[in-house]
Design an enzyme around this catalytic site. Structure first.
Site, PDB file in Angstrom:
ATOM      1  CB  SER A   1      40.241 102.385  63.748  1.00 26.93           C
ATOM      2  OG  SER A   1      39.406 102.318  62.633  1.00 26.93           O
TER       3      SER A   1
ATOM      4  NE  ARG B   1      32.054 103.870  60.954  1.00 30.04           N
ATOM      5  CZ  ARG B   1      32.325 102.633  60.545  1.00 30.04           C
ATOM      6  NH1 ARG B   1      33.372 102.406  59.786  1.00 30.04           N
ATOM      7  NH2 ARG B   1      31.551 101.636  60.878  1.00 30.04           N
TER       8      ARG B   1
ATOM      9  CD  GLU C   1      32.180  94.932  60.285  1.00 29.55           C
ATOM     10  OE1 GLU C   1      32.702  93.826  60.095  1.00 29.55           O
ATOM     11  OE2 GLU C   1      32.759  96.001  60.015  1.00 29.55           O
TER      12      GLU C   1
ATOM     13  CE  LYS D   1      32.164  91.777  57.033  1.00 32.22           C
ATOM     14  NZ  LYS D   1      33.373  92.146  57.772  1.00 32.22           N
TER      15      LYS D   1
ATOM     16  CE  LYS E   1      27.855  92.944  55.163  1.00 27.06           C
ATOM     17  NZ  LYS E   1      27.892  93.379  56.584  1.00 27.06           N
TER      18      LYS E   1
ATOM     19  CD  GLU F   1      36.392  92.174  59.513  1.00 26.49           C
ATOM     20  OE1 GLU F   1      35.845  93.252  59.803  1.00 26.49           O
ATOM     21  OE2 GLU F   1      35.793  91.091  59.514  1.00 26.49           O
ATOM     22  N   GLY F   2      37.740  96.021  56.741  1.00 29.59           N
ATOM     23  CA  GLY F   2      38.419  97.232  56.287  1.00 29.59           C
ATOM     24  C   GLY F   2      37.678  98.020  55.236  1.00 29.59           C
TER      25      GLY F   2
ATOM     26  NE  ARG G   1      33.273 100.747  64.997  1.00 24.95           N
ATOM     27  CZ  ARG G   1      34.166 100.790  63.994  1.00 24.95           C
ATOM     28  NH1 ARG G   1      35.342 101.318  64.172  1.00 24.95           N
ATOM     29  NH2 ARG G   1      33.858 100.314  62.808  1.00 24.95           N
TER      30      ARG G   1
HETATM   31  P1  ADP Z   1      33.921  95.770  56.740  1.00 27.20           P
HETATM   32  O1  ADP Z   1      34.455  94.683  57.608  1.00 27.20           O
HETATM   33  O2  ADP Z   1      34.603  95.878  55.434  1.00 27.20           O
HETATM   34  O3  ADP Z   1      33.815  97.066  57.490  1.00 27.20           O
HETATM   35  P2  ADP Z   1      31.008  95.769  56.790  1.00 27.20           P
HETATM   36  O4  ADP Z   1      30.162  94.574  57.007  1.00 27.20           O
HETATM   37  O5  ADP Z   1      31.069  96.747  57.899  1.00 27.20           O
HETATM   38  O6  ADP Z   1      32.448  95.262  56.359  1.00 27.20           O
HETATM   39  O7  ADP Z   1      30.500  96.494  55.458  1.00 27.20           O
HETATM   40  C1  ADP Z   1      31.104  97.703  54.986  1.00 27.20           C
HETATM   41  C2  ADP Z   1      30.045  98.784  54.790  1.00 27.20           C
HETATM   42  O8  ADP Z   1      29.032  98.322  53.887  1.00 27.20           O
HETATM   43  C3  ADP Z   1      29.310  99.173  56.056  1.00 27.20           C
HETATM   44  O9  ADP Z   1      30.016 100.163  56.762  1.00 27.20           O
HETATM   45  C4  ADP Z   1      27.978  99.665  55.514  1.00 27.20           C
HETATM   46  O10 ADP Z   1      28.098 101.020  55.094  1.00 27.20           O
HETATM   47  C5  ADP Z   1      27.754  98.804  54.295  1.00 27.20           C
HETATM   48  N1  ADP Z   1      26.903  97.641  54.629  1.00 27.20           N
HETATM   49  C6  ADP Z   1      27.329  96.466  55.122  1.00 27.20           C
HETATM   50  N2  ADP Z   1      26.291  95.635  55.363  1.00 27.20           N
HETATM   51  C7  ADP Z   1      25.184  96.303  55.007  1.00 27.20           C
HETATM   52  C8  ADP Z   1      23.787  95.994  55.018  1.00 27.20           C
HETATM   53  N3  ADP Z   1      23.350  94.811  55.426  1.00 27.20           N
HETATM   54  N4  ADP Z   1      22.925  96.953  54.597  1.00 27.20           N
HETATM   55  C9  ADP Z   1      23.357  98.154  54.159  1.00 27.20           C
HETATM   56  N5  ADP Z   1      24.664  98.509  54.125  1.00 27.20           N
HETATM   57  C10 ADP Z   1      25.567  97.610  54.546  1.00 27.20           C
HETATM   58 MG    MG Z   2      32.537  97.622  58.975  1.00 28.08          MG
END
Ligand code: ADP
Ligand code: MG
Length: 444
Positions: free
Chosen positions: A151, A420, A144, A305, A334, A338-339, A125
């Site tokens: 899920s 979401r 990402e 990442k 970051k 994940e999660g 996804r």
């Molecule tokens: P995970 O693997 O924990 O899901 P993500 O990279 O999806 O990691 O980051 C978690 C959340 O943080 C995302 O769902 C988003 O809401 C926020 N986020 C992540 N990267 C960014 C970004 N570059 N700008 C704004 N919000 C972000």
């Molecule tokens: Mg995410």
């Protein structure tokens, strides 16, 4: 994008009444989570949090996200087969991040022994937010790509009916008809079914690696049900069960409880806390087998990442850190996790950057520019919380499926979406983390 559903509401009581109707429809449709308090086997459920209204999404961006999905499938698949690229990209990370190092270690062991798996299945996804350009127009920006345990394909198949219901109650029949149908769970199941068929053993099963306590079980059941409808049987087991009752025969075919396994579908195993020593051993056993792993260890690594950073190669580290320290609100830091709930923002990010600045440990993080979407009003419905309108932002996910047999790609498609939405003030976190809620795009 100024249309506001909120203006259709007369007063607070009207909002509450509409929310009640929406919640009951969500329960009836099976938009469900097990409750936190109860053990996994309990029959106590509540609705999965969702928005009262569908959120407006420009059709052009929705189409764009769908249009690139097959290429992202190809990219993930290509990276997973490029051992040299993975090794080079992750070399500094695995020195400092124990979790990635352990995954990488299994990857190396499997390569050394020779990969027994011949059919490969990716269920991923790709997630996006809508960056607000300086001229006010929105642009699609990737957050990402998830290559393991992606899920909400199951529950996302059931939410369109809820939003159609809400708009129908408001006598917005034409608008209700504009809500897109969506059935990712069917598409994901078709991928699993294809991999199962190519594995080529009529009595073999699909093994779903499950957590002991799984609140989001109905999301997973939606996929299981689709498989059963195709006469493909699924067993749910924990890593511990695999370690106790799993074995390989001389051809490295996988057996669990004496039953042959064609496909292993991970809905666990993406976070360090999910692995005991015993669980790592079970993961190694699964990876050594010729069963189709979804994902295999290389594809999980392709979803880190760090690999994402390398693929979208940004500025050099020192320069990026200087920028982030000068304008912390424009960046997010970051770790390789994940999660949800792991990223660092603002003051926390500054402190971490100061600490990491010249250390090797910084290689286990990536620094990313923050995406700033235009906020809009919606109402987030959560069990036990009062309904009220708040300022929100959304994240769009597109589900992708591919199957490869040896060198031949036999399936590559997109199979649906997930929207979401969360209150603006929450930086991080998804639905499972209790921050974002399920939504539907209302194309405009
Ligand atoms: P995970 O693997 O924990 O899901 P993500 O990279 O999806 O990691 O980051 C978690 C959340 O943080 C995302 O769902 C988003 O809401 C926020 N986020 C992540 N990267 C960014 C970004 N570059 N700008 C704004 N919000 C972000
Ligand atoms: Mg995410």
């Amino acid at each position: 994008m100024a249309t506001s559903w909120g203006s259709l509401l007369q007063d607070e009581q009207h909002l509450e009444e509409l929310a009640r109707q929406a919640m009951d429809r969500a329960l009836a449709e099976g938009v469900l989570l097990r409750t936190l308090q109860e053990p996994s086997s309990s029959d106590v459920v509540s609705y999965a949090p969702f928005t009262l209204f569908p959120s407006l999404v420009p059709s052009a961006l929705l189409e764009q996200a769908y249009a690139v999905q097959m290429d992202f499938n190809l990219l993930v698949d290509a990276v997973s087969q490029n051992a040299a690229f993975l090794e080079q990209t992750l070399s500094s990370t695995i020195k400092r991040d124990d979790f990635t190092a352990r995954l990488f270690d299994i990857h190396k062991q499997v390569l050394k022994e020779g990969i027994a798996q011949t059919v490969f299945l990716g269920l991923n996804r790709s997630d996006y937010m809508f960056q607000c350009n300086t001229d006010g127009s929105p642009a699609l920006k990737q957050i990402e790509i998830n290559t393991i345990s992606a899920s909400f394909g199951g529950l996302a198949s059931r939410t369109p009916a809820v939003h159609r219901h809400v708009l129908s109650v408001l006598s917005k029949t034409q608008e209700a008809a504009k809500i897109l149908s969506n059935n990712p769970s069917k598409g994901l199941a078709l991928g699993i079914a294809k991999a199962w068929e190519l594995y080529g053993s009529a009595n073999a099963l699909v093994l779903l690696i499950a957590q002991e306590k799984e609140r989001n079980i109905f999301d997973q059941r939606a996929i299981e049900n689709e498989l059963l409808a195709r006469n493909i049987h699924v067993i749910r087991r924990r890593f511990e069960d695999v370690s106790e009752k799993g074995s390989l025969d001389q051809d490295r075919r996988l057996f669990v409880d004496g039953q042959e396994v064609a496909v292993v579908y991970f809905r666990d195993g993406y976070m360090p806390s999910q692995y005991s020593l015993q669980n790592w051993e079970a993961r190694l056993l699964l990876e050594r087998s010729c069963a189709v792993k979804c994902p295999d260890i290389a594809t999980q690594l392709a979803g880190t990442k760090k690999v994402q950073q390398e693929l979208s190669r940004g500025e050099e580290g020192d320069q990026a850190i200087t920028k982030a320290l000068a304008a912390p609100s424009r960046f997010v830091l970051k770790p390789q996790r994940e999660g949800g709930g792991n990223n660092l923002y603002g003051e926390e990010m500054v402190q971490a950057l100061e600490r990491l600045k010249d250390s090797e440990e910084r290689a286990s993080y990536i620094l990313m520019e923050k995406i700033e979407p235009e906020p809009f009003g919606n109402c987030l419905l959560r069990p036990g919380s009062p309904a009220r309108m708040v300022q929100c932002i959304s994240e769009l996910g597109i589900f992708g499926v591919y199957v490869r047999q040896g060198k031949t790609l036999v399936m590559n498609k997109h199979v649906g979406h997930l929207l979401r939405t969360k209150a603006m003030e929450h930086a991080d976190g998804g639905v499972a983390a209790g921050v974002a809620v399920l939504d539907n795009p209302y194309p405009v």
